[in-house]
Design an enzyme around this catalytic site. Structure first.
Site: not given
Length: 736
Positions: A97, A265
């Protein structure tokens, strides 16, 4: 009688400080914002002007730092317990992020400045609880101090998280310097509420879900896509379109996108243990006693298994702290049912799960859960382009691991500029096309005598001052301080796509380049030793020669500094699609506007000046000089406020400030103007908004008055030459 509550400065009791009153922008919301040209000034930097981060980084024991980071991964803290006893997933998300705000449209965003520490990013909904990740890092940052920036540490922590869970990363380059205040130049969107859907006012979407440029996220406060689907609609195919658009604007192709999603993920989990109504305000809105932490939750313990984050709950696969092929296995092995998380978010759970694929609870080993997928995850299975790529990775684990390693490295280094800026022992030896490589200097450089002779040859070639200056400017002004791309080094103005850009006037450019190439060949052929001049250097030298001639035309002798050392890149070293985003939609310095935009021409000028790292005075003197040098696109006369073009004078400012001229708009859009004599009505000049803003805006007029004063010609020449040299060398990181 005195009042102890009375302010000793103003004498008032209530709201005695400037920030309590209405600011200028409140009264005049369309006022031109020049503050973006003066961000993060030295006065606000606690490290001092003599501080060199590169030198401090060289003193860093990188191996010891990484050992400390590895130890942190499993050092679970009671105040914020680690999922599965390992903080890896949290730190991967933090690094992702940090870097993932980068967008190709203007090169802004990314992890290169440590901006996740400040508003708005520190309080974006998508960054929920990343404040905890940075607090977990603080003891390590405290230990190593100035030797490691927050910007570097956040990315390195992501790398170490991956490595500590069994993944081999591609490498790490340091060199990201911290900023000390929020970045105000980045346009994040116009919406007035977090996570506003596309049907809300001031939407970033138009037409058939066309995302506004340069944005690279689907909603205000998200990094990329809404994991629940477009506007929360759980449609995996429609989500695939959003994923492709947003990741593409972050410089990722389809293969890289699939690798990043599937690889990232593989680790960690999502958090949605309860309703979001239990979650308190974000860091910027939290009460002072929270000390910069936000999202305090009243749901049970508010942490560990009770954590509320995105609202989605669960892990993607078994073993969320181990690198393996589990994500892709689970994605394709099972059918998926749409459910609501405990927080009410749309997500998908695998049907009829085998015991081996059940996921042990992150904080209670006696519990197990079905694997979950977000709507965005399922786009890798149901999007017709992503699906075969994902299956190929599933069948070829080594290919998948290599693709993820490279995509992660690109994600975390894309905004750092050329490889030469990377620091440290873990910089990969391989040169990558997205790093915009240029050849190393493998020849003797020209000296002062050669430079003088080449200037004479250039000026005798028949090329005009305007042509020389325009070509040098076109070559150098592609530079973006945001992601350190573009610039004159490499001489890519002679290659696709730059040679064909409308703003570069391809026909004229071809003529200039042919002449300079002939001069280059004649010079190089005449050398008996290893001395050579590159075309990249010759283009810049031509601009310098043109400016010196223009000053001579004004009766002034100036020497424009020139430092050789640029090399010529090849077409094979140039990714055409990647360089296409550098094409200017507007360049006020050349009075060029590709089309009419909702943003004013003067705002676009300031935006380009900011990308060129210019101050307001530099922008002012540079534009005034470019106008009298007749460097406009298409040789337009707009703003050429002089009767003696190609003569380097302060005439632009003298005539702009002349009260004997009356200006009137001549276009319905109010972007073209005529200046007529106040008495006779005779047409004197034509201009654009970019020209007249220097007389209209009070701050810019104050600067224009400096250069329009009777004693300012010498200062004008000095300042113009200084800023010209600055722009020509913006990408010369070898000179730093």
């Amino acid at each position: 009688m005195s009042n102890d509550c009375t302010c000793p400065v103003t004498g008032r009791v209530d709201k005695p400080i400037a920030s309590s009153g209405r600011a200028n922008r409140d009264w005049w919301p369309h006022q031109l914002n020049l503050k973006i040209l003066h961000q993060n000034p030295p006065l606000g930097n606690p490290m001092g002007e003599e501080f060199s981060y590169a030198e401090e980084f060289k003193k860093l024991d990188l191996e010891a730092l990484k050992k400390d980071l590895y130890a942190l991964m499993t050092d679970s803290q009671e105040w914020w317990p680690a999922d599965y006893g390992h903080y890896g997933g949290l730190f991967i998300r933090m690094a992702w992020h940090s870097a993932g705000t980068y967008r190709t449209g203007d090169g802004r965003g990314g992890g290169g400045s440590g901006s996740q520490r400040f508003a708005p990013l520190n309080s974006w909904p998508d960054n929920v609880n990343l404040d905890k990740a940075r607090r977990l890092l603080w003891p390590i940052k405290q230990k190593y101090g100035r030797k490691i920036s927050w910007a570097d540490l956040m990315i390195l922590a992501g790398n170490c998280a991956l490595e500590s869970m069994g993944f081999k990363t591609f490498g790490f380059g340091g060199g990201r310097e911290d900023i000390w205040e929020p970045e105000e130049d980045i346009y994040w969107g116009s919406e007035a509420e977090w996570l506003a859907t596309s049907d809300k006012p001031k939407s970033r979407y138009s037409g058939d879900r066309d995302l506004e440029n340069p944005l690279a996220a689907v909603q205000m406060g998200l990094i990329y896509v809404n994991p629940e689907g477009p506007d929360g609609n759980p449609d995996p195919v429609a989500s695939g379109r959003d994923v492709r658009e947003t990741f593409g604007r972050m410089a990722m192709n389809d293969e890289e996108t699939v690798a990043l999603v599937a690889g990232g993920h593989t680790f960690g989990k999502c958090h949605g243990a309860g309703p979001a109504t239990h979650v308190g305000p974000e860091p910027e809105a939290a009460p002072i006693e929270e000390q910069g932490l936000g999202w305090k939750s009243s749901f049970r313990s508010g942490k560990g298994g009770d954590t509320i984050g995105s609202g989605i709950e669960g892990a993607w696969k078994p073993n969320p702290t181990t690198w393996d092929m589990g994500y892709l296995k689970v994605l394709f092995k099972y059918e998926w049912e749409l459910v609501k998380s405990p927080a009410g978010a749309n997500q998908w759970l695998a049907k009829d799960v085998d015991e081996e694929d059940m996921v042990v609870d992150a904080h209670d080993p006696s519990k197990k859960h079905r694997p979950m997928m977000t709507t965005a995850d399922l786009s890798l299975r149901f999007d017709p382009i992503y699906e075969p790529i994902a299956r190929d990775y599933q069948q070829n684990p080594e290919k998948f691991a290599d693709a993820f390693a490279r995509a992660w490295f690109k994600l975390t280094h894309r905004d750092m500029g050329p490889r030469s800026r990377y620091l440290g022992a873990e910089v990969p030896a391989e040169e990558l096309i997205w790093q915009d490589p240029v050849p190393t200097v493998d020849h003797q450089l020209i000296d002062g005598q050669d430079i003088a002779a080449l200037k004479d040859t250039i000026l005798a070639s028949g090329l005009s001052v305007s042509q020389l200056v325009s070509t040098a400017w076109a070559s150098a002004s592609t530079f973006r301080g945001s992601d350190k791309r573009g610039g004159a080094n490499g001489g890519r103005i002679r290659l696709a796509p730059q040679k064909d850009w409308e703003v570069n006037q391809p026909a004229q450019l071809k003529t200039v380049l042919q002449t300079l190439e002939r001069i280059q060949k004649e010079y190089n052929d005449a050398q008996s030793g290893g001395k050579r001049v590159s075309l990249a250097d010759l283009i810049v030298l031509g601009g310098c020669a043109g400016i010196e001639q223009a000053a001579k035309n004004a009766g002034q002798a100036v020497s424009v500094p020139f430092t050789p050392g640029r090399t010529d890149a090849t077409q094979e070293q140039t990714d055409v699609a990647s360089f296409a985003v550098l094409e200017p939609a507007a360049d006020g310095f050349r009075n060029y506007l590709k089309t009419r935009y909702t943003v004013s021409a003067e705002e676009l000028l300031v935006d380009r000046a900011q990308l060129l790292t210019l101050t307001a005075p530099e922008m002012t003197v540079l534009l005034g000089g470019m106008r009298v040098l007749n460097a406009n696109y298409g040789q337009s006369r707009h703003g050429v406020f002089t009767k003696r073009p190609e003569t380097l004078t302060n005439d632009f400012f003298l005539n702009l400030l002349d009260m004997g001229t009356v200006w009137k708009a001549t276009s319905e859009a109010g972007d073209l103007f005529e200046g007529r004599d106040h008495t006779s009505g005779e047409l004197k000049w034509t201009a654009t908004r970019v020209d007249l803003i220097f007389g209209s805006n009070s701050q810019l007029r104050a600067l224009a008055e400096v250069y329009g004063s009777g004693d300012s010609q010498e200062k004008f020449l000095h300042d113009f030459v200084a800023v010209w040299e600055k722009v020509m060398n913006l990408d010369r990181f070898d000179l730093a």
